[in-house]
Design a protein around this motif. Structure first.
Motif, PDB file in Angstrom:
ATOM      1  N   ARG A  48      49.418 -16.576 -53.868  1.00 44.75           N
ATOM      2  CA  ARG A  48      50.376 -15.469 -53.855  1.00 44.75           C
ATOM      3  C   ARG A  48      50.875 -15.206 -52.445  1.00 44.75           C
ATOM      4  O   ARG A  48      52.080 -14.983 -52.237  1.00 44.75           O
ATOM      5  N   PHE A  49      49.960 -15.210 -51.484  1.00 43.74           N
ATOM      6  CA  PHE A  49      50.360 -14.979 -50.098  1.00 43.74           C
ATOM      7  C   PHE A  49      51.317 -16.070 -49.629  1.00 43.74           C
ATOM      8  O   PHE A  49      52.312 -15.799 -48.948  1.00 43.74           O
ATOM      9  N   ALA A  50      51.025 -17.313 -49.992  1.00 47.57           N
ATOM     10  CA  ALA A  50      51.912 -18.420 -49.625  1.00 47.57           C
ATOM     11  C   ALA A  50      53.287 -18.241 -50.252  1.00 47.57           C
ATOM     12  O   ALA A  50      54.316 -18.429 -49.588  1.00 47.57           O
ATOM     13  N   ARG A  51      53.319 -17.856 -51.506  1.00 43.49           N
ATOM     14  CA  ARG A  51      54.603 -17.662 -52.191  1.00 43.49           C
ATOM     15  C   ARG A  51      55.404 -16.536 -51.551  1.00 43.49           C
ATOM     16  O   ARG A  51      56.615 -16.663 -51.340  1.00 43.49           O
ATOM     17  N   ASP A  52      54.730 -15.434 -51.204  1.00 43.08           N
ATOM     18  CA  ASP A  52      55.433 -14.283 -50.649  1.00 43.08           C
ATOM     19  C   ASP A  52      55.878 -14.504 -49.205  1.00 43.08           C
ATOM     20  O   ASP A  52      56.658 -13.713 -48.673  1.00 43.08           O
ATOM     21  N   ASN A  53      55.372 -15.555 -48.567  1.00 45.51           N
ATOM     22  CA  ASN A  53      55.716 -15.839 -47.171  1.00 45.51           C
ATOM     23  C   ASN A  53      56.336 -17.223 -47.013  1.00 45.51           C
ATOM     24  O   ASN A  53      56.150 -17.894 -46.001  1.00 45.51           O
ATOM     25  N   GLN A  54      57.100 -17.628 -48.025  1.00 50.64           N
ATOM     26  CA  GLN A  54      57.879 -18.869 -48.016  1.00 50.64           C
ATOM     27  C   GLN A  54      57.008 -20.116 -47.834  1.00 50.64           C
ATOM     28  O   GLN A  54      57.451 -21.117 -47.284  1.00 50.64           O
ATOM     29  N   GLY A  55      55.761 -20.039 -48.317  1.00 46.56           N
ATOM     30  CA  GLY A  55      54.872 -21.179 -48.185  1.00 46.56           C
ATOM     31  C   GLY A  55      54.771 -22.058 -49.414  1.00 46.56           C
ATOM     32  O   GLY A  55      54.183 -23.139 -49.367  1.00 46.56           O
ATOM     33  N   GLU A  56      55.321 -21.604 -50.515  1.00 46.60           N
ATOM     34  CA  GLU A  56      55.276 -22.392 -51.736  1.00 46.60           C
ATOM     35  C   GLU A  56      56.625 -23.078 -51.968  1.00 46.60           C
ATOM     36  O   GLU A  56      57.652 -22.583 -51.520  1.00 46.60           O
ATOM     37  N   PRO A  57      56.608 -24.255 -52.626  1.00 45.20           N
ATOM     38  CA  PRO A  57      55.482 -24.927 -53.287  1.00 45.20           C
ATOM     39  C   PRO A  57      54.646 -25.820 -52.380  1.00 45.20           C
ATOM     40  O   PRO A  57      53.719 -26.475 -52.842  1.00 45.20           O
ATOM     41  N   ALA A  58      54.942 -25.844 -51.074  1.00 46.32           N
ATOM     42  CA  ALA A  58      54.251 -26.781 -50.183  1.00 46.32           C
ATOM     43  C   ALA A  58      52.746 -26.542 -50.163  1.00 46.32           C
ATOM     44  O   ALA A  58      51.957 -27.490 -50.109  1.00 46.32           O
ATOM     45  N   ILE A  59      52.314 -25.256 -50.206  1.00 46.99           N
ATOM     46  CA  ILE A  59      50.881 -24.970 -50.149  1.00 46.99           C
ATOM     47  C   ILE A  59      50.170 -25.590 -51.340  1.00 46.99           C
ATOM     48  O   ILE A  59      49.117 -26.222 -51.202  1.00 46.99           O
ATOM     49  N   SER A  60      50.726 -25.401 -52.534  1.00 48.11           N
ATOM     50  CA  SER A  60      50.079 -25.954 -53.720  1.00 48.11           C
ATOM     51  C   SER A  60      50.053 -27.476 -53.699  1.00 48.11           C
ATOM     52  O   SER A  60      49.102 -28.103 -54.172  1.00 48.11           O
ATOM     53  N   TRP A  61      51.087 -28.085 -53.144  1.00 47.32           N
ATOM     54  CA  TRP A  61      51.145 -29.553 -53.095  1.00 47.32           C
ATOM     55  C   TRP A  61      50.204 -30.124 -52.042  1.00 47.32           C
ATOM     56  O   TRP A  61      49.512 -31.114 -52.278  1.00 47.32           O
ATOM     57  N   GLN A  62      50.206 -29.511 -50.868  1.00 48.47           N
ATOM     58  CA  GLN A  62      49.536 -30.111 -49.722  1.00 48.47           C
ATOM     59  C   GLN A  62      48.125 -29.595 -49.476  1.00 48.47           C
ATOM     60  O   GLN A  62      47.325 -30.287 -48.846  1.00 48.47           O
ATOM     61  N   TRP A  63      47.826 -28.387 -49.943  1.00 48.51           N
ATOM     62  CA  TRP A  63      46.545 -27.777 -49.594  1.00 48.51           C
ATOM     63  C   TRP A  63      45.703 -27.560 -50.827  1.00 48.51           C
ATOM     64  O   TRP A  63      45.546 -26.453 -51.323  1.00 48.51           O
ATOM     65  N   GLN A  64      45.151 -28.644 -51.294  1.00 53.58           N
ATOM     66  CA  GLN A  64      44.217 -28.605 -52.407  1.00 53.58           C
ATOM     67  C   GLN A  64      42.816 -28.817 -51.862  1.00 53.58           C
ATOM     68  O   GLN A  64      42.624 -29.154 -50.692  1.00 53.58           O
ATOM     69  N   ARG A  65      41.818 -28.606 -52.690  1.00 53.12           N
ATOM     70  CA  ARG A  65      40.444 -28.746 -52.209  1.00 53.12           C
ATOM     71  C   ARG A  65      40.197 -30.182 -51.749  1.00 53.12           C
ATOM     72  O   ARG A  65      40.779 -31.124 -52.268  1.00 53.12           O
ATOM     73  N   GLY A  66      39.372 -30.307 -50.742  1.00 49.75           N
ATOM     74  CA  GLY A  66      39.114 -31.597 -50.130  1.00 49.75           C
ATOM     75  C   GLY A  66      39.893 -31.816 -48.845  1.00 49.75           C
ATOM     76  O   GLY A  66      39.573 -32.712 -48.069  1.00 49.75           O
ATOM     77  N   ARG A  67      40.909 -30.983 -48.595  1.00 45.05           N
ATOM     78  CA  ARG A  67      41.691 -31.097 -47.363  1.00 45.05           C
ATOM     79  C   ARG A  67      41.020 -30.291 -46.255  1.00 45.05           C
ATOM     80  O   ARG A  67      40.520 -29.182 -46.485  1.00 45.05           O
ATOM     81  N   ALA A  68      40.998 -30.821 -45.063  1.00 52.25           N
ATOM     82  CA  ALA A  68      40.395 -30.110 -43.931  1.00 52.25           C
ATOM     83  C   ALA A  68      41.284 -28.941 -43.532  1.00 52.25           C
ATOM     84  O   ALA A  68      42.463 -29.117 -43.217  1.00 52.25           O
ATOM     85  N   VAL A  69      40.721 -27.746 -43.543  1.00 51.41           N
ATOM     86  CA  VAL A  69      41.506 -26.559 -43.216  1.00 51.41           C
ATOM     87  C   VAL A  69      41.978 -26.605 -41.769  1.00 51.41           C
ATOM     88  O   VAL A  69      43.015 -26.013 -41.415  1.00 51.41           O
ATOM     89  N   THR A  70      41.270 -27.332 -40.913  1.00 53.50           N
ATOM     90  CA  THR A  70      41.652 -27.420 -39.506  1.00 53.50           C
ATOM     91  C   THR A  70      42.984 -28.127 -39.309  1.00 53.50           C
ATOM     92  O   THR A  70      43.640 -27.947 -38.287  1.00 53.50           O
TER      93      THR A  70
END
Length: 205
Positions: A48-70
């Protein structure tokens, strides 16, 4: 919940310390990390935060579990947050670490806190974010005249934390330019202004 947003092993680890149903209802973003700092859990508010701050759909595509948060960290903040996460994993008592930070929009001043919870002997880390203050900006908005802000290398220098821009003629002066925040220029580079570094990003003790 699907395995896409919570690793089954991390779900079992969480159950020893937190109610997963409660985390799913948190209004602030919550995420979990394995000791190698890869994502193991993201709650609905993360998206929701990503969507409200112009981060979607990239967040859902690129930041799934297993990705290094760093990998999401700006270079200037990378050393600080790596050390913060590792400190959280090494925490020996039940008291979470806490870090305050700013994540303002062009319209609102927004100050947040994150708490970092060690899920038992460094087995994993849960990070809970919540709003501490939301208010109208007290900063005076400035017009983005590139002639006043482009440095000798051709870059606009922005503080990665408060998101103000360094004035090129007045090196110690940083201005709030909402239009550049809403539409970041291509020639943007980031650092930390002295005030933000000293107040938010220098460890003590």
């Amino acid at each position: 919940m699907t395995d896409l947003y919570c690793d089954p092993g991390f779900e079992q680890l969480l159950a020893q310390h937190f109610s997963l149903a409660t985390l799913e209802q948190q209004p602030g973003t919550v995420y979990g990390l394995w000791p190698d700092l890869t994502l193991a859990y993201m709650n609905p508010a993360w998206f929701r935060f990503a969507r409200d701050n112009q981060g979607e759909p990239a967040i859902s595509w690129q930041w799934q579990r297993g990705r290094a948060v760093t990998e999401a960290l700006p270079d200037v903040l990378h050393p600080f947050y790596v050390e913060l996460y590792l400190r959280g994993l090494e925490q020996q008592d039940d008291r979470p670490l806490e870090h305050a930070y700013e994540c303002s929009s062009p319209e609102q001043y927004r100050r947040f806190s994150m708490t970092l919870h060690n899920l038992g002997y460094g087995a994993g880390l849960l990070i809970i974010n919540f709003e501490r203050q939301v208010a109208q900006h007290r900063r005076i908005p400035r017009q983005g005249d590139p002639r006043s802000y482009v440095d000798d290398r051709g870059y606009l220098v922005q503080c990665s934390h408060c998101r103000c821009y360094r004035h090129n003629q007045q090196k110690n002066h940083w201005d709030w330019i909402p239009t550049w925040l809403a539409t970041p220029p291509d020639n943007l580079t980031q650092t930390l202004c002295p005030d933000c570094f000293n107040h938010y990003y220098s460890f003590t003790g």
